[in-house]
Design a protein around this motif. Structure first.
Motif, PDB file in Angstrom:
ATOM      1  N   GLY A 139      13.412   2.072 -66.565  1.00  0.00           N
ATOM      2  CA  GLY A 139      13.313   0.926 -65.665  1.00  0.00           C
ATOM      3  C   GLY A 139      14.204   1.011 -64.447  1.00  0.00           C
ATOM      4  N   SER A 140      14.633   2.201 -64.091  1.00  0.00           N
ATOM      5  CA  SER A 140      15.479   2.415 -62.921  1.00  0.00           C
ATOM      6  C   SER A 140      15.054   3.718 -62.271  1.00  0.00           C
ATOM      7  CB  SER A 140      16.952   2.485 -63.329  1.00  0.00           C
ATOM      8  OG  SER A 140      17.778   2.785 -62.215  1.00  0.00           O
ATOM      9  N   MET A 141      15.250   3.828 -60.945  1.00  0.00           N
ATOM     10  CA  MET A 141      14.817   5.032 -60.238  1.00  0.00           C
ATOM     11  C   MET A 141      15.882   5.468 -59.249  1.00  0.00           C
ATOM     12  SD  MET A 141      11.955   3.227 -57.764  1.00  0.00           S
ATOM     13  CE  MET A 141      11.838   4.571 -56.577  1.00  0.00           C
ATOM     14  N   LYS A 142      15.896   6.772 -58.993  1.00  0.00           N
ATOM     15  CA  LYS A 142      16.795   7.298 -57.959  1.00  0.00           C
ATOM     16  C   LYS A 142      16.442   6.678 -56.618  1.00  0.00           C
ATOM     17  CE  LYS A 142      15.307  11.366 -58.973  1.00  0.00           C
ATOM     18  NZ  LYS A 142      15.003  12.818 -58.970  1.00  0.00           N
ATOM     19  N   PRO A 143      17.425   6.313 -55.801  1.00  0.00           N
ATOM     20  CA  PRO A 143      18.860   6.624 -55.895  1.00  0.00           C
ATOM     21  C   PRO A 143      19.713   5.535 -56.553  1.00  0.00           C
ATOM     22  CG  PRO A 143      18.406   5.741 -53.734  1.00  0.00           C
ATOM     23  CD  PRO A 143      17.090   5.754 -54.467  1.00  0.00           C
ATOM     24  N   GLU A 144      19.120   4.670 -57.375  1.00  0.00           N
ATOM     25  CA  GLU A 144      19.900   3.612 -58.013  1.00  0.00           C
ATOM     26  C   GLU A 144      20.919   4.209 -58.985  1.00  0.00           C
ATOM     27  OE1 GLU A 144      16.073   0.544 -57.923  1.00  0.00           O
ATOM     28  OE2 GLU A 144      16.704   1.484 -59.799  1.00  0.00           O
ATOM     29  N   GLN A 177      19.878  30.460 -68.980  1.00  0.00           N
ATOM     30  CA  GLN A 177      21.236  30.960 -68.768  1.00  0.00           C
ATOM     31  C   GLN A 177      22.269  29.841 -68.856  1.00  0.00           C
ATOM     32  OE1 GLN A 177      21.862  33.679 -65.372  1.00  0.00           O
ATOM     33  NE2 GLN A 177      19.651  33.992 -65.356  1.00  0.00           N
ATOM     34  N   LEU A 178      21.965  28.715 -68.241  1.00  0.00           N
ATOM     35  CA  LEU A 178      22.908  27.589 -68.269  1.00  0.00           C
ATOM     36  C   LEU A 178      23.167  27.137 -69.708  1.00  0.00           C
ATOM     37  CD1 LEU A 178      21.677  25.514 -65.200  1.00  0.00           C
ATOM     38  CD2 LEU A 178      23.840  26.770 -65.379  1.00  0.00           C
ATOM     39  N   ARG A 179      22.108  27.060 -70.481  1.00  0.00           N
ATOM     40  CA  ARG A 179      22.269  26.665 -71.884  1.00  0.00           C
ATOM     41  C   ARG A 179      23.084  27.707 -72.661  1.00  0.00           C
ATOM     42  NH1 ARG A 179      18.618  22.878 -74.352  1.00  0.00           N
ATOM     43  NH2 ARG A 179      18.731  24.193 -76.195  1.00  0.00           N
ATOM     44  N   GLU A 180      22.800  28.969 -72.400  1.00  0.00           N
ATOM     45  CA  GLU A 180      23.552  30.031 -73.097  1.00  0.00           C
ATOM     46  C   GLU A 180      25.027  30.023 -72.714  1.00  0.00           C
ATOM     47  OE1 GLU A 180      21.382  33.518 -72.040  1.00  0.00           O
ATOM     48  OE2 GLU A 180      19.876  33.251 -73.633  1.00  0.00           O
ATOM     49  N   LEU A 181      25.335  29.590 -71.495  1.00  0.00           N
ATOM     50  CA  LEU A 181      26.722  29.504 -71.040  1.00  0.00           C
ATOM     51  C   LEU A 181      27.427  28.257 -71.567  1.00  0.00           C
ATOM     52  CD1 LEU A 181      26.180  30.695 -67.359  1.00  0.00           C
ATOM     53  CD2 LEU A 181      27.532  31.885 -69.106  1.00  0.00           C
ATOM     54  N   GLY A 182      26.675  27.396 -72.235  1.00  0.00           N
ATOM     55  CA  GLY A 182      27.273  26.234 -72.871  1.00  0.00           C
ATOM     56  C   GLY A 182      27.179  24.937 -72.093  1.00  0.00           C
ATOM     57  N   TYR A 183      26.442  24.930 -70.983  1.00  0.00           N
ATOM     58  CA  TYR A 183      26.308  23.704 -70.199  1.00  0.00           C
ATOM     59  C   TYR A 183      25.232  22.806 -70.792  1.00  0.00           C
ATOM     60  CZ  TYR A 183      28.980  26.276 -66.707  1.00  0.00           C
ATOM     61  OH  TYR A 183      29.949  26.998 -66.069  1.00  0.00           O
ATOM     62  N   LEU A 184      25.463  21.502 -70.721  1.00  0.00           N
ATOM     63  CA  LEU A 184      24.444  20.520 -71.072  1.00  0.00           C
ATOM     64  C   LEU A 184      23.480  20.424 -69.897  1.00  0.00           C
ATOM     65  CD1 LEU A 184      26.856  17.775 -72.449  1.00  0.00           C
ATOM     66  CD2 LEU A 184      25.467  19.365 -73.808  1.00  0.00           C
ATOM     67  N   VAL A 185      22.202  20.325 -70.177  1.00  0.00           N
ATOM     68  CA  VAL A 185      21.190  20.304 -69.126  1.00  0.00           C
ATOM     69  C   VAL A 185      20.219  19.160 -69.383  1.00  0.00           C
ATOM     70  CG1 VAL A 185      19.343  21.590 -68.000  1.00  0.00           C
ATOM     71  CG2 VAL A 185      21.336  22.820 -68.859  1.00  0.00           C
ATOM     72  N   THR A 186      19.938  18.369 -68.333  1.00  0.00           N
ATOM     73  CA  THR A 186      18.940  17.312 -68.471  1.00  0.00           C
ATOM     74  C   THR A 186      18.167  17.159 -67.174  1.00  0.00           C
ATOM     75  OG1 THR A 186      18.552  15.085 -69.338  1.00  0.00           O
ATOM     76  CG2 THR A 186      20.340  15.324 -67.739  1.00  0.00           C
ATOM     77  N   VAL A 187      17.153  16.314 -67.215  1.00  0.00           N
ATOM     78  CA  VAL A 187      16.315  15.998 -66.055  1.00  0.00           C
ATOM     79  C   VAL A 187      16.443  14.518 -65.745  1.00  0.00           C
ATOM     80  CG1 VAL A 187      13.897  15.676 -65.369  1.00  0.00           C
ATOM     81  CG2 VAL A 187      14.632  17.851 -66.296  1.00  0.00           C
ATOM     82  N   VAL A 188      16.539  14.206 -64.458  1.00  0.00           N
ATOM     83  CA  VAL A 188      16.535  12.814 -63.992  1.00  0.00           C
ATOM     84  C   VAL A 188      15.426  12.716 -62.954  1.00  0.00           C
ATOM     85  CG1 VAL A 188      17.862  10.962 -62.925  1.00  0.00           C
ATOM     86  CG2 VAL A 188      19.022  12.648 -64.373  1.00  0.00           C
ATOM     87  N   SER A 189      14.329  12.065 -63.314  1.00  0.00           N
ATOM     88  CA  SER A 189      13.144  12.116 -62.462  1.00  0.00           C
ATOM     89  C   SER A 189      12.528  10.741 -62.220  1.00  0.00           C
ATOM     90  CB  SER A 189      12.087  13.023 -63.100  1.00  0.00           C
ATOM     91  OG  SER A 189      10.895  13.033 -62.350  1.00  0.00           O
ATOM     92  N   ASN A 190      12.147  10.513 -60.968  1.00  0.00           N
ATOM     93  CA  ASN A 190      11.300   9.374 -60.632  1.00  0.00           C
ATOM     94  C   ASN A 190       9.870   9.778 -60.939  1.00  0.00           C
ATOM     95  OD1 ASN A 190      13.570   8.129 -59.670  1.00  0.00           O
ATOM     96  ND2 ASN A 190      12.991   8.184 -57.516  1.00  0.00           N
ATOM     97  N   THR A 191       9.295   9.201 -61.967  1.00  0.00           N
ATOM     98  CA  THR A 191       7.966   9.629 -62.385  1.00  0.00           C
ATOM     99  C   THR A 191       7.286   8.548 -63.210  1.00  0.00           C
ATOM    100  OG1 THR A 191       6.766  11.475 -63.394  1.00  0.00           O
ATOM    101  CG2 THR A 191       8.745  10.721 -64.530  1.00  0.00           C
ATOM    102  N   THR A 192       5.996   8.733 -63.422  1.00  0.00           N
ATOM    103  CA  THR A 192       5.208   7.835 -64.265  1.00  0.00           C
ATOM    104  C   THR A 192       4.726   8.616 -65.488  1.00  0.00           C
ATOM    105  OG1 THR A 192       3.193   8.382 -63.045  1.00  0.00           O
ATOM    106  CG2 THR A 192       4.448   6.469 -62.285  1.00  0.00           C
ATOM    107  N   ARG A 193       4.250   7.890 -66.468  1.00  0.00           N
ATOM    108  CA  ARG A 193       3.838   8.536 -67.717  1.00  0.00           C
ATOM    109  C   ARG A 193       2.755   9.593 -67.490  1.00  0.00           C
ATOM    110  NH1 ARG A 193       4.822   6.736 -72.650  1.00  0.00           N
ATOM    111  NH2 ARG A 193       5.321   4.651 -71.852  1.00  0.00           N
ATOM    112  N   SER A 229      12.134   7.764 -65.050  1.00  0.00           N
ATOM    113  CA  SER A 229      12.345   6.423 -64.496  1.00  0.00           C
ATOM    114  C   SER A 229      11.475   5.367 -65.163  1.00  0.00           C
ATOM    115  CB  SER A 229      12.091   6.437 -62.984  1.00  0.00           C
ATOM    116  OG  SER A 229      10.741   6.802 -62.703  1.00  0.00           O
ATOM    117  N   PHE A 230      10.232   5.693 -65.481  1.00  0.00           N
ATOM    118  CA  PHE A 230       9.345   4.680 -66.059  1.00  0.00           C
ATOM    119  C   PHE A 230       9.808   4.246 -67.447  1.00  0.00           C
ATOM    120  CE2 PHE A 230       7.510   8.489 -67.952  1.00  0.00           C
ATOM    121  CZ  PHE A 230       7.086   8.071 -69.206  1.00  0.00           C
ATOM    122  N   GLU A 231      10.594   5.084 -68.113  1.00  0.00           N
ATOM    123  CA  GLU A 231      11.092   4.750 -69.442  1.00  0.00           C
ATOM    124  C   GLU A 231      12.369   3.914 -69.395  1.00  0.00           C
ATOM    125  OE1 GLU A 231       9.509   8.410 -72.223  1.00  0.00           O
ATOM    126  OE2 GLU A 231      11.442   8.655 -71.215  1.00  0.00           O
TER     127      GLU A 231
END
Length: 242
Positions: free
Chosen positions: A144-149, A103-119, A140-142
């Motif tokens: 080199g920074s992690m939330k909450p930085e 729905q968000l995409r259909e409404l025209g919003y840009l959507v992404t993920v920001v995650s602390n994670t490993t490969r 984050s592993f890609e």
């Protein structure tokens, strides 16, 4: 409002599995279980920032610190088991979450993920439905920074081509991510649709800043709230022009 930044775990996918059994990783490597768990936790930030190239190198480092020869066969077995364990959330996607992103995409919003994670934790990302709906996740592993930085949020905004005042950050409130989002100018939103399935102890791990944020108990609540933000800001803009 142009963009929505999402946390991944317990926001878009959940690891809640009442049938999950605790794996005995340390004992199979010749280590005390509590020692392995402690050392695994001590390397958390290094793992999230990609300072270890892969799962195998982390386990080898723990073994070598304990002066135990790494058993490569066991390490590979543990790795394959971890991939299967981490794929659980991606195989059990919540229909409400998928509908929300769509729905968000259909409404025209840009959507992404920001995650602390490993490969290894996101090995199943590209093959799941969310991986097809969200094109450029920030792991984050890609970067080199992690939330909450600040750097990891700012990298997401840079890739989206917008500024913090044009975006919201949605998360379950782990890793002080909501406070971190607020510090860079994002509007933080507390998502509890998965947290409320967990036993009560899980809610106690949420950062204090969550209590000061807008709370969405269902994915559909978020879509309505973001539309309300746009409506209110649009009305304010009309008033200013008048």
């Amino acid at each position: 409002m142009k963009a929505v930044l999402f946390d991944l775990y317990e926001t878009l996918v959940t690891e809640y599995n009442p049938d999950r059994r605790r794996e005995q990783r340390g004992a199979r490597l010749g280590l005390a279980e509590d020692y392995f768990d402690r050392e695994w936790g001590a390397r958390h930030d290094q793992r999230m920032r990609g300072e270890f190239p892969d799962y195998h190198s982390v386990v080898r480092d723990i073994c070598e610190a304990a002066k135990v020869k790494p058993n490569e066969r066991v390490i590979e077995e543990l790795y394959q088991e971890r991939l299967a364990e981490k794929s659980f959330g991606f195989r059990q996607l919540d229909a409400g979450v998928v509908n929300m992103i769509t729905q968000l995409r259909e409404l025209g919003y840009l959507v992404t993920v920001v995650s602390n994670t490993t490969r290894d934790e996101v090995d199943s990302w590209t093959s799941c439905q969310l991986g097809k709906l969200i094109d450029d996740p920030i792991f984050s592993f890609e970067v080199g920074s992690m939330k909450p930085e600040p750097a990891i949020y700012l990298e997401a905004l840079r890739r989206l081509g917008c500024v913090a005042s044009e975006a919201v950050f949605v998360g379950d409130g782990s890793s002080s991510e909501l406070a971190g989002a607020r510090r860079v100018g994002l509007q933080p939103i507390w998502a509890t649709w998965f947290l409320e399935r967990w036993p009560s102890w899980r809610m106690s791990e949420v950062e204090p800043a969550a209590a000061t944020c807008k709370r969405c108990r269902e994915p559909s609540d978020l879509v309505r709230f973001i539309q309300e933000i746009d409506y209110i800001e649009g009305e304010d803009s009309k008033d200013d022009k008048a």
